[in-house]
Write an enzyme that holds these catalytic residues in place. Sequence first.
Site, short mmCIF file in Angstrom:
data_model
loop_
_atom_site.label_atom_id
_atom_site.label_comp_id
_atom_site.label_asym_id
_atom_site.label_seq_id
_atom_site.Cartn_x
_atom_site.Cartn_y
_atom_site.Cartn_z
N ILE A 195 0.84 -1.21 0.00
CA ILE A 195 0.00 0.00 0.00
C ILE A 195 0.87 1.25 0.00
O ILE A 195 0.59 2.22 -0.69
CB ILE A 195 -0.95 0.00 1.23
N VAL A 237 1.99 7.99 2.14
CA VAL A 237 1.63 9.16 1.34
C VAL A 237 2.90 9.76 0.69
O VAL A 237 2.84 10.35 -0.38
CB VAL A 237 0.81 10.16 2.19
N VAL A 266 4.82 12.27 1.13
CA VAL A 266 5.16 13.69 1.17
C VAL A 266 5.15 14.11 2.65
O VAL A 266 4.92 13.29 3.52
CB VAL A 266 4.17 14.55 0.35
N LYS A 285 15.16 25.31 8.39
CA LYS A 285 14.04 26.16 7.92
C LYS A 285 13.81 27.27 8.94
O LYS A 285 13.54 26.99 10.10
CB LYS A 285 12.79 25.28 7.76
N PRO A 337 8.32 34.31 9.42
CA PRO A 337 9.52 33.72 10.04
C PRO A 337 9.18 33.06 11.36
O PRO A 337 8.20 33.42 12.01
CB PRO A 337 10.40 34.95 10.29
C1 LIG Z 1 0.21 17.10 -0.70
C2 LIG Z 1 0.64 16.94 0.73
C3 LIG Z 1 1.76 17.66 1.21
C4 LIG Z 1 2.11 17.55 2.55
N1 LIG Z 1 3.16 18.30 3.03
C5 LIG Z 1 3.41 18.31 4.36
C6 LIG Z 1 4.43 19.14 4.92
O1 LIG Z 1 5.15 19.84 4.22
N2 LIG Z 1 4.60 19.13 6.26
C7 LIG Z 1 3.83 18.35 7.09
O2 LIG Z 1 3.98 18.42 8.32
N3 LIG Z 1 2.91 17.51 6.57
C8 LIG Z 1 2.67 17.49 5.26
N4 LIG Z 1 1.73 16.65 4.75
C9 LIG Z 1 1.09 15.68 5.64
C10 LIG Z 1 2.04 14.51 5.87
O3 LIG Z 1 2.37 13.93 4.64
C11 LIG Z 1 1.40 13.49 6.77
O4 LIG Z 1 0.91 14.10 7.93
C12 LIG Z 1 2.41 12.46 7.20
O5 LIG Z 1 3.08 11.92 6.12
C13 LIG Z 1 1.75 11.36 7.98
O6 LIG Z 1 1.01 10.51 7.16
P1 LIG Z 1 0.42 9.22 7.83
O7 LIG Z 1 1.54 8.46 8.46
O8 LIG Z 1 -0.71 9.61 8.70
O9 LIG Z 1 -0.19 8.44 6.60
P2 LIG Z 1 0.53 7.59 5.42
O10 LIG Z 1 1.86 8.12 5.07
O11 LIG Z 1 -0.49 7.47 4.33
O12 LIG Z 1 0.76 6.17 6.06
C14 LIG Z 1 -0.29 5.25 6.20
C15 LIG Z 1 0.27 3.90 6.57
O13 LIG Z 1 -0.80 3.01 6.78
C16 LIG Z 1 -0.54 1.81 6.09
N5 LIG Z 1 -1.80 1.17 5.73
C17 LIG Z 1 -2.89 1.72 5.13
N6 LIG Z 1 -3.84 0.78 4.93
C18 LIG Z 1 -3.34 -0.37 5.44
C19 LIG Z 1 -3.83 -1.70 5.55
N7 LIG Z 1 -5.03 -2.05 5.07
N8 LIG Z 1 -3.04 -2.61 6.12
C20 LIG Z 1 -1.81 -2.31 6.60
N9 LIG Z 1 -1.30 -1.08 6.52
C21 LIG Z 1 -2.05 -0.12 5.95
C22 LIG Z 1 0.27 2.24 4.86
O14 LIG Z 1 0.97 1.17 4.32
C23 LIG Z 1 1.16 3.28 5.51
O15 LIG Z 1 2.26 2.64 6.12
C24 LIG Z 1 1.38 16.68 3.40
C25 LIG Z 1 0.33 15.93 2.90
C26 LIG Z 1 -0.06 16.05 1.58
C27 LIG Z 1 -1.21 15.23 1.07
#
Ligand SMILES: Cc1cc2nc3c(=O)[nH]c(=O)nc-3n(C[C@H](O)[C@H](O)[C@H](O)COP(=O)(O)OP(=O)(O)OC[C@H]3O[C@@H](n4cnc5c(N)ncnc54)[C@H](O)[C@@H]3O)c2cc1C
Length: 510
Positions: free
Chosen positions: A46, A49, A51, A82, A100
């Site tokens: 899977i 995200v 980023v 930063k 800033p």
């Molecule tokens: C366009 C964009 C730009 C961004 N820029 C910034 C930024 O500059 N600064 C900032 O602080 N934040 C930013 N963010 C937010 C940041 O990317 C997220 O807060 C951060 O990456 C955390 O994501 P997450 O771990 O919650 O989710 P994800 O990275 O999506 O991780 C989800 C996890 O769950 C697992 N998973 C999902 N379904 C299943 C399943 N069925 N079984 C087992 N595992 C599963 C996946 O494999 C993955 O390991 C941005 C977001 C976007 C969309």
Amino acid sequence: MTDGQLGRVTKVVIVGGGTAGWMTAAALSRLVPSGVSVTLVESEEIGTVGVGEATIPSLLDYNRMLGIDEDAFVRATGATFKLGIEFRDWARPGDSYLHPFGTHGRDVEGVSFHQLWLRQVALSNPDPGPIGDYCLSAVAARRGRFTRPSGNPQSILSSLFYAFHFDAALYATFLRDIAEQDGVVRVEGRVVAVDRDAETGFIQSVRLEGDRRIDGELFIDCSGFRSLLLGDALGVPFTSWKHWLPCDRAWAVPSARQGPLTPYTRATADTAGWRWRIPLQHRVGNGYVYSSAHIDDDDARRALLAGLEGQALGEPRQLRFEAGRRERLWDRNCVAIGLAGGFLEPLESTSIHLIQSGITRLMSLFPDMGFGATEIDAYNRVMLREYEQVRDFVILHYHATERSDSPFWDQCRTMSIPASLSAKLALWSGKARVFREQGELFTPDGWIAVLLGQGIRPSSIDPLAATLPPGESVRFMAHVRDMIDKTATAMPTHESFIAQHCASPLRQPA
Ligand SMILES: Cc1cc2nc3c(=O)[nH]c(=O)nc-3n(C[C@H](O)[C@H](O)[C@H](O)COP(=O)(O)OP(=O)(O)OC[C@H]3O[C@@H](n4cnc5c(N)ncnc54)[C@H](O)[C@@H]3O)c2cc1C
């Protein structure tokens, strides 16, 4: 004492191995008492995200809490420093200002520095120049300079605050190493079902492909936008903030480095959203965050590629999202951290902070097997308030604009805004006051930078400011500006600071 009678939580299961999952796992593995097992399930298939590369200064607290060596962290993640965010074309095309980190000047006899500055602007002779000239982080950022702040409150260098830009994938790996060394067990696999207690609705276990089952007592949902546990299994509804934050898609692409490493993020407003530029040691992260109701995907992709400074290092990747959050972030025995709980688009780089905030508050309200409503309610109250405060700050950038060059900006400029933001704006528009609510993330200096940067001028100033003799405040302001100028000039360049202290093996020359 009830603890012990109700039983300790001894099995924590984290679903998801993105930034949220590994930040949570690393923190729990260091901070929960021995005897608590932490298992993290993730699915490489899977993926994450991928980023999330710009942060705010609170990340330093997380790193310290874990005892992370900062230079090692910067090297491992290809990070840069930063000092703030440059906003280009937000108030109107051609305009630019910096938000800033750090403070403007110094308060005088209880009067906030920006009040003195506003009075001098009104008196005009001598012209005080931009307010950014009185903030060391802003001046250093503009000149491409960086050093670490001083711990001595008498030193002007103590007014410098910083955060990082880093490679999100490398950060997750870095944290995974820490967590696994501390005993977190990683399980590879896709969660396909969630078992719940028929009576209480509490989650008992997650089922993985291949008929595997992982039992737990406390479940942390870090499954990203899918919100597998809190959203899907427990059915906690999502509250959309799309009305105020219409951007719902992004294209992201890395590009080759060009020129010296800038110690700030750049956010450039575009016709249907905005583009980010995040410098890392080995590449530049770029993205276009846009409203799909106002531009089609191909045009947005073209706009992103046309704006790159260096050669694209791959094909742009699309991300889809909706601004908002779950009605509760902790329900029964499940806490959602990261995108599984909510998302506020990346304009002020707050998502990673909200992850950290969720972890810190979970630690201070860590449950026993009774899962008391008092703790759960307290967690939801403070977290949801923080989401709303951050939301208001982000909306301010879109709403307080003179731009009228596209339907997107017309919509943002004329939309209704939350009552909490209207109250903030009224306080500012009257006597230039900014009041920091309890637990609020953004400082008055941050609000002031954005309010002034977006062109909102108050109608008058604090009457206390008028009691200070103008000659004295002119001399004081000139002294502050001069000290900041000299301090920034004496700082090393960002590039040379990194080369000397924390160059990454991945580093690419400009
Ligand atoms: C366009 C964009 C730009 C961004 N820029 C910034 C930024 O500059 N600064 C900032 O602080 N934040 C930013 N963010 C937010 C940041 O990317 C997220 O807060 C951060 O990456 C955390 O994501 P997450 O771990 O919650 O989710 P994800 O990275 O999506 O991780 C989800 C996890 O769950 C697992 N998973 C999902 N379904 C299943 C399943 N069925 N079984 C087992 N595992 C599963 C996946 O494999 C993955 O390991 C941005 C977001 C976007 C969309």
